[in-house]
Design a protein around this motif. Structure first.
Motif, PDB file in Angstrom:
ATOM      1  N   TYR A 188       1.142  -1.612   0.167  1.00 21.23           N
ATOM      2  CA  TYR A 188       0.210  -0.132  -0.040  1.00 21.23           C
ATOM      3  C   TYR A 188       0.945   0.822   0.231  1.00 21.23           C
ATOM      4  CZ  TYR A 188      -3.194   4.061   1.729  1.00 21.23           C
ATOM      5  OH  TYR A 188      -4.054   4.877   1.620  1.00 21.23           O
ATOM      6  N   GLU A 189       2.144   1.288   0.797  1.00 21.15           N
ATOM      7  CA  GLU A 189       3.440   2.877   0.922  1.00 21.15           C
ATOM      8  C   GLU A 189       3.797   2.882  -0.988  1.00 21.15           C
ATOM      9  OE1 GLU A 189       6.889   3.959   2.948  1.00 21.15           O
ATOM     10  OE2 GLU A 189       6.291   1.459   2.667  1.00 21.15           O
ATOM     11  N   ARG A 190       3.822   1.640  -0.999  1.00 20.34           N
ATOM     12  CA  ARG A 190       4.590   1.826  -3.005  1.00 20.34           C
ATOM     13  C   ARG A 190       3.060   2.342  -3.692  1.00 20.34           C
ATOM     14  NH1 ARG A 190       7.662  -2.579  -5.516  1.00 20.34           N
ATOM     15  NH2 ARG A 190       8.021  -0.562  -6.710  1.00 20.34           N
ATOM     16  N   ILE A 191       1.534   1.766  -3.496  1.00 18.82           N
ATOM     17  CA  ILE A 191       0.978   2.120  -3.984  1.00 18.82           C
ATOM     18  C   ILE A 191       0.310   4.383  -4.185  1.00 18.82           C
ATOM     19  CG2 ILE A 191      -1.343   2.309  -5.103  1.00 18.82           C
ATOM     20  CD1 ILE A 191      -1.510  -0.429  -3.639  1.00 18.82           C
ATOM     21  N   VAL A 192       0.279   4.194  -2.916  1.00 16.12           N
ATOM     22  CA  VAL A 192       0.826   6.148  -2.070  1.00 16.12           C
ATOM     23  C   VAL A 192       1.943   6.673  -3.148  1.00 16.12           C
ATOM     24  CG1 VAL A 192       0.864   7.530  -0.122  1.00 16.12           C
ATOM     25  CG2 VAL A 192      -0.586   5.639  -0.214  1.00 16.12           C
ATOM     26  N   ASN A 193       2.799   6.010  -3.059  1.00 15.56           N
ATOM     27  CA  ASN A 193       4.461   6.850  -3.362  1.00 15.56           C
ATOM     28  C   ASN A 193       4.073   6.750  -4.928  1.00 15.56           C
ATOM     29  OD1 ASN A 193       5.223   6.490  -1.044  1.00 15.56           O
ATOM     30  ND2 ASN A 193       6.522   4.679  -1.346  1.00 15.56           N
ATOM     31  N   THR A 194       3.095   5.903  -6.096  1.00 17.33           N
ATOM     32  CA  THR A 194       2.886   6.230  -7.121  1.00 17.33           C
ATOM     33  C   THR A 194       2.071   6.928  -7.430  1.00 17.33           C
ATOM     34  OG1 THR A 194       3.769   3.641  -7.113  1.00 17.33           O
ATOM     35  CG2 THR A 194       2.059   4.964  -8.733  1.00 17.33           C
ATOM     36  N   ALA A 195       0.985   6.949  -6.778  1.00 17.44           N
ATOM     37  CA  ALA A 195      -0.001   8.008  -7.143  1.00 17.44           C
ATOM     38  C   ALA A 195       0.159   9.401  -6.653  1.00 17.44           C
ATOM     39  CB  ALA A 195      -1.227   8.183  -5.492  1.00 17.44           C
ATOM     40  N   GLU A 196       2.142   9.681  -5.743  1.00 18.56           N
ATOM     41  CA  GLU A 196       2.631  10.914  -5.702  1.00 18.56           C
ATOM     42  C   GLU A 196       2.990  11.052  -6.636  1.00 18.56           C
ATOM     43  OE1 GLU A 196       2.937  10.481  -0.596  1.00 18.56           O
ATOM     44  OE2 GLU A 196       4.636   9.961  -1.885  1.00 18.56           O
ATOM     45  N   HIS A 197       3.976   9.912  -7.054  1.00 22.11           N
ATOM     46  CA  HIS A 197       4.284  10.298  -8.280  1.00 22.11           C
ATOM     47  C   HIS A 197       3.642  11.166  -9.997  1.00 22.11           C
ATOM     48  CE1 HIS A 197       7.979   8.510 -11.359  1.00 22.11           C
ATOM     49  NE2 HIS A 197       7.088   8.821 -12.173  1.00 22.11           N
ATOM     50  N   GLU A 198       2.404  10.430 -10.055  1.00 19.87           N
ATOM     51  CA  GLU A 198       2.107  10.985 -10.425  1.00 19.87           C
ATOM     52  C   GLU A 198       1.257  12.471 -10.611  1.00 19.87           C
ATOM     53  OE1 GLU A 198       2.388   9.303 -13.867  1.00 19.87           O
ATOM     54  OE2 GLU A 198       2.435   7.242 -12.120  1.00 19.87           O
ATOM     55  N   LEU A 199       0.783  12.679  -8.995  1.00 19.25           N
ATOM     56  CA  LEU A 199       0.785  13.494  -8.903  1.00 19.25           C
ATOM     57  C   LEU A 199       1.431  15.132  -8.779  1.00 19.25           C
ATOM     58  CD1 LEU A 199      -1.250  13.503  -5.918  1.00 19.25           C
ATOM     59  CD2 LEU A 199      -1.664  13.848  -8.002  1.00 19.25           C
ATOM     60  N   GLY A 200       2.907  14.501  -8.864  1.00 25.36           N
ATOM     61  CA  GLY A 200       4.483  14.888  -9.715  1.00 25.36           C
ATOM     62  C   GLY A 200       3.893  15.714 -11.072  1.00 25.36           C
ATOM     63  N   HIS A 201       4.196  14.863 -11.543  1.00 18.61           N
ATOM     64  CA  HIS A 201       3.583  15.131 -12.837  1.00 18.61           C
ATOM     65  C   HIS A 201       2.708  16.037 -13.457  1.00 18.61           C
ATOM     66  CE1 HIS A 201       6.729  12.510 -14.380  1.00 18.61           C
ATOM     67  NE2 HIS A 201       6.562  11.428 -14.184  1.00 18.61           N
ATOM     68  N   ALA A 202       1.743  15.739 -12.555  1.00 17.18           N
ATOM     69  CA  ALA A 202       0.457  16.770 -12.619  1.00 17.18           C
ATOM     70  C   ALA A 202       1.085  18.209 -12.527  1.00 17.18           C
ATOM     71  CB  ALA A 202      -0.664  16.503 -11.964  1.00 17.18           C
ATOM     72  N   ILE A 203       1.942  18.565 -11.225  1.00 19.64           N
ATOM     73  CA  ILE A 203       2.210  19.264 -10.935  1.00 19.64           C
ATOM     74  C   ILE A 203       3.094  19.775 -11.747  1.00 19.64           C
ATOM     75  CG2 ILE A 203       3.541  20.685  -9.668  1.00 19.64           C
ATOM     76  CD1 ILE A 203       2.651  18.798  -7.751  1.00 19.64           C
ATOM     77  N   GLY A 204       3.927  19.073 -13.025  1.00 16.52           N
ATOM     78  CA  GLY A 204       4.328  19.597 -13.797  1.00 16.52           C
ATOM     79  C   GLY A 204       6.005  19.054 -13.454  1.00 16.52           C
ATOM     80  N   LEU A 205       6.224  18.587 -12.641  1.00 12.63           N
ATOM     81  CA  LEU A 205       7.895  17.856 -12.588  1.00 12.63           C
ATOM     82  C   LEU A 205       8.108  16.659 -13.400  1.00 12.63           C
ATOM     83  CD1 LEU A 205       7.872  17.400  -8.601  1.00 12.63           C
ATOM     84  CD2 LEU A 205       8.529  19.092  -9.904  1.00 12.63           C
TER      85      LEU A 205
END
Length: 239
Positions: A188-205
């Motif tokens: 579950y922790e890695r799933i959250v990390n993946t979601a954070e990663h995709e949101l990072g792209h959504a921010i522009g990273l």
């Protein structure tokens, strides 16, 4: 005239005979090779000589090389491939460090992961995500899919204004095929990390493989780090 007809009929017969001879030549060669290989294999398995042992080792090496990869090995390999696919543009960002989001996923685990990832990004103070209940009011749609043909655990697709390079809309998808199958090793922790990663792209990273970062291109072993917060602050201070 008769000789001409005989010649015309003789040519096809000659071609047929030639093809037939070639065919049987190939068959005979295959049979001979098969007998030789059988004899070599029999010798390797029933003799204790050094030559037999060498032949046996060569056979095992070749057999292992061409053996098919098991499903579990394939899954283990894929679990270390790219975290995501993303379509973005150099320097793209929102007009301001904030955006509205709508969670379209209905999977309980992924919804919880999205919500936790949103809260974690908001806690950094570098960017603000505001969750809305109406999909049409959202600038970012957080959904999911099950795509076995992809080698990515997530996807982020950005749309931008071609004149200002400002982000206008983002579609994020988490791939259930990998994230929810225990064989791929996503806790579950890695799933959250993946979601954070995709949101990072959504921010522009973009991806960052030089440091411990949530934006590493593979693995999703890290959550949001100070380097990620600094990257967001830099992106929005420079524009």
């Amino acid at each position: 005239m008769t000789s001409i007809f005989r010649m015309l009929f003789a040519i096809p017969r000659a071609i047929v005979r030639l093809v037939w001879r070639l065919f049987w030549g190939i068959v005979k060669t295959a049979i001979v090779l098969g007998v030789i290989l059988f004899a070599i294999n029999f010798y390797a398995e029933h003799s204790n000589s050094a030559l037999a042992q060498s032949i046996f080792q060569i056979r095992e090496t070749v057999s292992n090389f061409f053996s098919s990869t098991s499903a579990s090995e394939l899954k283990q390999t894929l679990s270390h491939l790219s975290t995501d696919d993303f379509v973005t543009y150099d320097g793209a960002r929102w007009t301001h460090p904030k955006a509205t989001v709508y969670i379209a996923s209905t999977d309980a685990t992924l919804v919880a992961a999205y919500q936790e990832a949103l809260a974690n990004w908001n806690a950094t103070g570098s960017f603000t995500f505001t969750q809305v209940t109406n999909k049409s009011d959202a600038q970012i749609i957080l959904a999911d899919e099950s795509d076995s043909s992809s080698q990515a655990a997530g996807l982020a697709e950005l749309k931008t204004n071609s004149l200002t390079n400002h982000i206008t809309h983002v579609d994020v998808k988490l791939n259930r095929y990998y994230l929810l199958d225990n064989d791929f090793g996503y806790t579950y922790e890695r799933i959250v990390n993946t979601a954070e990663h995709e949101l990072g792209h959504a921010i522009g990273l973009f991806h960052d493989d030089n440091e411990d970062s949530v934006m590493q291109s593979s693995g999703s072993y890290y959550g949001i780090q100070q380097v990620d917060i600094a990257a967001v602050n830099k992106l929005y201070q420079e524009n």
